[in-house]
Each structure stands twice: as C-alpha cells, then as structure tokens.
Design an enzyme around this catalytic site. Structure first.
Site, PDB file in Angstrom:
ATOM      1  N   ASN A  87       0.881  -1.236   0.165  1.00 52.56           N
ATOM      2  CA  ASN A  87      -0.070  -0.001   0.071  1.00 52.56           C
ATOM      3  C   ASN A  87       0.859   1.176  -0.062  1.00 52.56           C
ATOM      4  O   ASN A  87       2.005   1.292   0.669  1.00 52.56           O
ATOM      5  CB  ASN A  87      -0.907  -0.071   1.118  1.00 52.56           C
ATOM      6  N   HIS A 100       6.214  -1.981   3.368  1.00 57.32           N
ATOM      7  CA  HIS A 100       5.805  -3.289   3.666  1.00 57.32           C
ATOM      8  C   HIS A 100       5.138  -4.212   2.746  1.00 57.32           C
ATOM      9  O   HIS A 100       4.151  -3.741   2.160  1.00 57.32           O
ATOM     10  CB  HIS A 100       5.352  -3.567   5.258  1.00 57.32           C
TER      11      HIS A 100
END
Length: 120
Positions: A87, A100
């Site tokens: 994201n 991440h």
C-alpha cells in the site's frame, strides 16, 4: 525520519511473531490477519512509502518479493497461490510509513479486493 512501529520491531523494542530474518529484511505475522495466512515482509532500511523508493533501492525491493516467494514455498502455499500487496499513502491504505509487503494466502482471493462498489 521518526521511528515507526516496524523500526521498533526490527530493533526488538516491541515483540512480533517473526518468521524470517536476514541482513536486509524481516518477516512477521500480521497482528490483524485478513486471510488464514497473512504476514509482512519489510526492509530493515526505512523507506516511508513506495513514492520514496530510490533507484538504489531496486535490489532491496526485489529482495522483499524473493523472500515472500521463498516463504510461500517453505510454508506450502506457493502452488495454490497467494497475494502480495504494498500500500502507498492514506488513500492506498498505508497505516505504517515504512514500506511493507503484505503476503496473504490460505483461501481463494477475489477481485476487486474490497466489497464496496467503485464509485466513479
């Protein structure tokens, strides 16, 4: 840049269910899983968002995907399939500003990944 939740996990200042670690990355189970298998692969180098990935980070970001594939194989779900998601910023759903890679598996994944209809 300020310290993030993930920096504290890397530094072992807060606990996490770590499933993999090497010199460049760390993988741990998500505390709010969205699938039967849901873990994160993070770089040890702090990079806030996808927008902040530099040319020099090319191999590091590729390494995160190699770790995801390695773990998928070792955990036995690589052949069934899995989803990887990274994201970016608020509208992209990013809540921790340290890139991440989400790895989700253990059930069929639909598309689109949300239940709300897209309003154009």
């Amino acid at each position: 840049m300020s310290e993030t939740l993930f920096t504290k996990i890397i530094n072992r200042e807060i606990p996490a269910d770590i499933i993999y670690e090497d010199d460049l990355s760390l993988a741990f189970n998500d505390i709010n899983p969205q699938a039967p298998v849901h873990f994160l692969v993070i770089p040890k180098k702090t990079i806030a968002t996808v927008n902040d990935i530099a040319e020099a980070d090319r191999e590091l970001v590729g390494h995160l995907y190699l770790v995801a594939a390695k773990l998928a194989k070792s955990m036995g779900f690589s052949e069934d399939g899995f989803r990887t998601v990274m994201n970016c910023n608020e509208h992209g759903g990013q809540t921790v500003f340290h890139i991440h890679l989400h790895v989700l598996a253990g059930k069929p994944m639909g598309w689109p990944p949300y239940s709300e209809k897209l309003k154009v």
